[in-house]
Design a protein around this motif. Structure first.
Motif, mmCIF file in Angstrom:
data_model
loop_
_atom_site.group_PDB
_atom_site.id
_atom_site.type_symbol
_atom_site.label_atom_id
_atom_site.label_comp_id
_atom_site.label_asym_id
_atom_site.label_seq_id
_atom_site.Cartn_x
_atom_site.Cartn_y
_atom_site.Cartn_z
ATOM 1 N N ILE A 26 0.867 -1.188 0.000
ATOM 2 C CA ILE A 26 0.000 0.000 0.000
ATOM 3 C C ILE A 26 0.900 1.234 0.000
ATOM 4 N N LEU A 27 0.650 2.141 -0.942
ATOM 5 C CA LEU A 27 1.548 3.295 -1.103
ATOM 6 C C LEU A 27 0.797 4.607 -0.921
ATOM 7 N N GLY A 28 1.441 5.518 -0.232
ATOM 8 C CA GLY A 28 0.865 6.853 -0.108
ATOM 9 C C GLY A 28 2.002 7.845 0.107
ATOM 10 N N ILE A 29 1.636 9.123 0.118
ATOM 11 C CA ILE A 29 2.653 10.142 0.362
ATOM 12 C C ILE A 29 2.672 10.450 1.860
ATOM 13 N N ALA A 30 3.891 10.410 2.428
ATOM 14 C CA ALA A 30 4.062 10.545 3.874
ATOM 15 C C ALA A 30 3.390 11.808 4.382
ATOM 16 N N GLY A 31 2.856 11.745 5.586
ATOM 17 C CA GLY A 31 2.206 12.912 6.179
ATOM 18 C C GLY A 31 1.252 12.456 7.260
ATOM 19 N N GLU A 32 0.590 13.397 7.798
ATOM 20 C CA GLU A 32 -0.299 13.114 8.922
ATOM 21 C C GLU A 32 -1.410 12.143 8.525
ATOM 22 N N GLU A 33 -1.977 12.392 7.333
ATOM 23 C CA GLU A 33 -3.113 11.569 6.912
ATOM 24 C C GLU A 33 -2.700 10.110 6.745
ATOM 25 N N LEU A 34 -1.549 9.917 6.108
ATOM 26 C CA LEU A 34 -1.089 8.538 5.904
ATOM 27 C C LEU A 34 -0.763 7.886 7.253
ATOM 28 N N SER A 35 -0.151 8.652 8.152
ATOM 29 C CA SER A 35 0.150 8.107 9.473
ATOM 30 C C SER A 35 -1.139 7.690 10.177
ATOM 31 N N GLY A 36 -2.138 8.537 10.038
ATOM 32 C CA GLY A 36 -3.425 8.213 10.656
ATOM 33 C C GLY A 36 -4.014 6.937 10.060
ATOM 34 N N PHE A 37 -3.891 6.806 8.731
ATOM 35 C CA PHE A 37 -4.374 5.590 8.060
ATOM 36 C C PHE A 37 -3.645 4.354 8.601
ATOM 37 N N ILE A 38 -2.321 4.485 8.716
ATOM 38 C CA ILE A 38 -1.518 3.343 9.160
ATOM 39 C C ILE A 38 -1.934 2.912 10.568
ATOM 40 N N GLU A 39 -2.125 3.890 11.407
ATOM 41 C CA GLU A 39 -2.531 3.588 12.781
ATOM 42 C C GLU A 39 -3.880 2.863 12.800
ATOM 43 N N GLU A 40 -4.802 3.394 11.993
ATOM 44 C CA GLU A 40 -6.140 2.810 11.950
ATOM 45 C C GLU A 40 -6.098 1.394 11.352
ATOM 46 N N LEU A 41 -5.305 1.235 10.305
ATOM 47 C CA LEU A 41 -5.186 -0.099 9.695
ATOM 48 C C LEU A 41 -4.658 -1.097 10.727
ATOM 49 N N GLY A 42 -3.637 -0.655 11.459
ATOM 50 C CA GLY A 42 -3.062 -1.520 12.501
ATOM 51 C C GLY A 42 -4.118 -1.886 13.528
ATOM 52 N N SER A 43 -4.884 -0.902 13.930
ATOM 53 C CA SER A 43 -5.855 -1.172 14.982
ATOM 54 C C SER A 43 -6.977 -2.073 14.458
ATOM 55 N N LYS A 44 -7.418 -1.840 13.216
ATOM 56 C CA LYS A 44 -8.507 -2.655 12.657
ATOM 57 C C LYS A 44 -8.064 -4.096 12.395
ATOM 58 N N ILE A 45 -6.848 -4.216 11.942
ATOM 59 C CA ILE A 45 -6.426 -5.574 11.565
ATOM 60 C C ILE A 45 -6.197 -6.430 12.810
ATOM 61 N N LYS A 46 -5.870 -5.774 13.901
ATOM 62 C CA LYS A 46 -5.697 -6.517 15.154
ATOM 63 C C LYS A 46 -7.024 -7.080 15.666
ATOM 64 N N GLU A 47 -8.100 -6.419 15.266
ATOM 65 C CA GLU A 47 -9.415 -6.870 15.740
ATOM 66 C C GLU A 47 -9.881 -8.134 15.028
#
Lengths: 525, 525
Positions: B307-328
């Motif tokens: 999964i590719l995106g341009i670094a920044g707050e939004e992408l960081s937020g996505f990564i955090e959310e993906l991590g949290s969702k996938i753990k569920e």
């Protein structure tokens, strides 16, 4: 007009120190011009330019590509007598052949222009989505053919125009949206350069990207090897010997990313003479075949190198007549001293096999580089047991095999390598009794001919010029006819793609008005 | 019902001494039945029977082949719960998946039945002769697709039904007129045998020649190597790893007669998140992708591994959310202990690379053979410089790459190997500003997806499942959809052939009423 230089995209280039000349086989002396063998650097430049050109050229409309192809044809015709004279001086072929082959070449270019201008060749297919389908929505999917990328085309020694620089492979690849790098055949480098000049002029006139076409001179194999190995090259077209084609196929197969190689190679084009036909018109058939075997000095890939019949009085009579008729034909010049040398060697090798009887061998003194035609005959048993006799001897050479019976004839057909063509000569509907023979023949060939000769490859959509290996390296494609474009494209799907960003071929409103399959139905608008 | 024996044509055979069992990964223990690995002799018998069957089967009408394919589908359905239970016991996959995949399998068989019954798939083309054309008569030429010969199909570990014994490759090859020898996947030999029984039963019921289908059990590579090397085998279908597919391709390329290999291999299926979409709905996208990454325990060839995106707050937020969702998401079982072992090894290798940050790693104790999902993240620079990170890790694994800027993102796309799919996530028409990115992505993939997930391969004519190497070994064909039949056929021409001896598809009177191209015009009758 000839500079001897390479075309690296639109630029003439001569960085190398290795030079070579072409030979006039009729006069058996070198032609005037010197050609600069391309260096590794020049080849890399050509590939880099082709790759860069690909990124824009692949998106050029069918109309734009058609204009390019038609302008190439016009520019070739504008070369006039220069082209014909150069062609003849490099091949020993007569003017009539040169003119005929030029006609075929421009016809092919214009056929591909018509094809891509009309546009339906991309096989557009649309399956519209069903968002409320259960258990999962059906996505919208749309498919069409897109070009593979830069293609390398190897010019053929025996067709300096129709299968070389602007020949079928080049025309099909350019039509598909692939840039082309031609590895010019060193035997007709002058003809190649003239055609390259016409292509480059057409590219400039019609606004094609620099690098859409390059022309590489080389007498050594290394240039071709470098081209086929290059990671930016995505496909290869070749017409020539089995040895040459197989070498390129092997290089392509060993790449980190293997690429398709379409090589159209040797063939001995078996012809079966059925008994009734022999009985009714053996002399007529012999006469026709004397002509076909020697046509173009036997230098066609569809030359009939193998004639099969069931031993007996009729077949013996045919053999005698064929020998007598073929002796009457005046020898003609071969393409090059090397090709003449290979012919003499191949002929000698065949004659040196055990139990080979010579039917007709022109042993009179003939001009240098002229081919003395030869017809030999063997028993079915000898032919079956000696695979050396199955090899193509490129030139006016044919073997008549006298089979013991039908069973042996069928066994021979099944033992053959893949062939471009197979021919059945039949009278009074006798062919109906030979369905097993026909089935076996079909299994080994790309085209079945009834009561004709294999020489003469009609350029039309229903032609298959190709066949099981080694007639070609991929029997799933033809090298002749508009469908040969399929060698250089791949299908591509868009899923749920916004209509305005789709290529015109796939937009809802079908702005090109092409034929498409929509939800399984052919749909013109 | 399971005997553990090979089907050599219609006969059960167990000449060998090597036996093996399948494993129930859910229970982590061997299943009950023993399978007899086919001997060299049995493999040769299967090939001989296939070749013999080919000589008649290739001439079976579309109607007859359709009946055969539909009867296979019916017989598969008749296997009922036995098939589902065996499937689940050999794969660890749930019942719902087994039922869904069976549905897809019979749908494919029936789609090919419809295709060949209708008949236009042979792409019949007719150019009528012009006997009085000058300077030479135009011959009558008629072309259609004919089958290549016996095909070997390798069952896929991850689709025991839809891409294995009676899967897409087998259905397409049988529909085309090619006999099929399946090298059954040893991980689901029981499922394979049940399906083989259904095919053989259908072949007998519908009067197909013995040898039209064989099923070979083997846990060693040698059986596959012997099959692909055999001179009577004319093409190969494979779905699996790059290593396995490439090995078969190399064997096929080295044969005296090289043959086509269509291998559908690995892919990491890049997904690009454009800025607006991230801004508008990063949590929704994260949630969707957590599901796509873990679907089927990540064991799909279209699994989104990158999964590719341009670094920044939004992408960081996505990564955090993906991590949290996938753990569920609850971990699920992998297909086999070996596949689980390879997953753990691949994951470890990726994690051991420099500058790889783990976003989510389920480190709780889970059941044996269950996969613990993992999401990692790296910078664009790290990803570009370390090609190890480009390799597929087969399972619920994905890397999010934080690119410095658009230029780097495009550079990464261009640096990728060939892929089955590429996905763009876009909002508010922002995609219009990324035409260069889309063009670069198109160059590396077989299918572009807009605002979706790559998992889920719709079976329809407009689907392309394939792509540049190593997504597949020949990007010119698709492995899914009715057009996949083109992998197993070659065009064939008849020249001046008597009308009554032509196949029905090419007769003047068009008795099958198929769509044909006649003198360049599409013509229904």
């Amino acid at each position: 007009m000839i500079t001897g230089k390479n075309h690296i995209g639109n630029q003439l280039s001569s960085l190398g120190t290795v030079r070579f000349k072409t030979i006039n086989p009729e006069l058996n002396k070198e032609n005037e011009f010197e050609y600069f063998q391309a260096t590794e650097e020049e080849i890399n430049q050509a590939v880099d330019k082709a790759e860069e050109a690909f990124h824009s050229y692949k998106n050029y409309s069918g109309k734009q590509k058609a204009e390019f192809l038609r302008t190439i044809a016009d520019e070739i015709e504008s070369l006039g007598g220069d082209l014909i004279n150069t062609y003849c001086s490099e091949t020993g072929l007569p003017t009539g052949r040169a003119i005929g082959e030029r006609g075929r070449t421009v016809f092919q270019l214009r056929s591909f222009a018509d094809l891509v201008e009309e546009g339906s060749w991309v096989e557009a297919s649309i399956d519209t989505g069903i968002p409320d389908r259960t258990p999962a929505p059906k996505p919208d999917l749309r498919k069409m053919s897109i070009p593979l990328g830069p293609v390398v085309v190897f010019g053929a020694s025996n067709f300096p125009l129709a299968y070389s620089t602007a020949g079928g492979d080049t025309a099909a690849a350019l039509a598909s949206g692939c840039p082309v790098i031609v590895k010019s055949h060193p035997m007709h480098a002058g003809t190649g350069e003239l055609i390259a000049t016409a292509i480059v002029k057409a590219a400039e006139k019609t606004g094609m990207p620099n690098g859409v076409f390059s022309n590489i001179n080389a007498k050594d194999y290394s240039a071709g090897q470098q081209l086929v190995s290059h990671p930016k090259i995505k496909a290869v077209g070749f017409t020539g010997s089995i040895k040459g084609g197989r070498a390129l196929l092997d290089i392509a197969a060993k790449r980190e990313e293997p690429i398709p190689v379409f090589a159209e190679m040797g063939s001995i084009n078996p012809v079966v003479l059925l008994p009734k036909a022999l009985e009714n018109r053996r002399n007529e058939i012999a006469n026709t075949y004397a002509g076909s075997i020697t046509l173009g000095t036997g230098q066609f890939c569809t030359n009939p190198g193998l004639i099969l019949g069931i031993a007996g009085e009729e077949l013996s009579g045919f053999i005698e007549e064929l020998g007598s008729k073929i002796k009457e034909i005046n020898p003609s010049c071969m393409l090059h001293p090397n090709i003449h040398g290979a012919y003499e060697k191949g002929k000698q090798q065949a004659m040196n096999q055990n139990d080979v009887t010579i039917v007709a061998n022109l042993d009179e003194e003939i001009q240098t580089n002229y081919a003395s035609q030869l017809v030999a005959t063997v028993s079915g048993k000898t032919f079956l047991e000696n695979s050396t006799l199955h090899h193509e001897v490129f030139g006016p050479f044919s073997i008549v095999v006298q089979c013991e019976n039908l069973e042996q004839l069928e066994e021979i057909i099944s033992s053959l390598e893949g062939q471009l063509t197979g021919t059945i000569i039949s009278d009074d509907n006798e062919i109906s009794n030979y369905s097993e023979l026909v089935a076996k023949m079909q299994n080994r060939v790309g085209r079945l001919i009834f009561n004709g000769v294999p020489t003469g490859v009609e350029v039309c959509p229903s032609m298959v010029h190709g066949g099981p290996y080694p007639a070609s390296t991929d029997s799933r494609f033809t090298a002749v006819g508009v469908n040969s474009i399929k060698r250089w494209v791949r299908p591509f799907s868009y899923q749920n793609w916004p209509n305005e960003l789709l290529p015109d071929e796939l937009k809802d409103e079908n702005p090109l008005g092409i034929s498409r399959i929509v939800n399984g139905q052919t749909n013109q608008v």
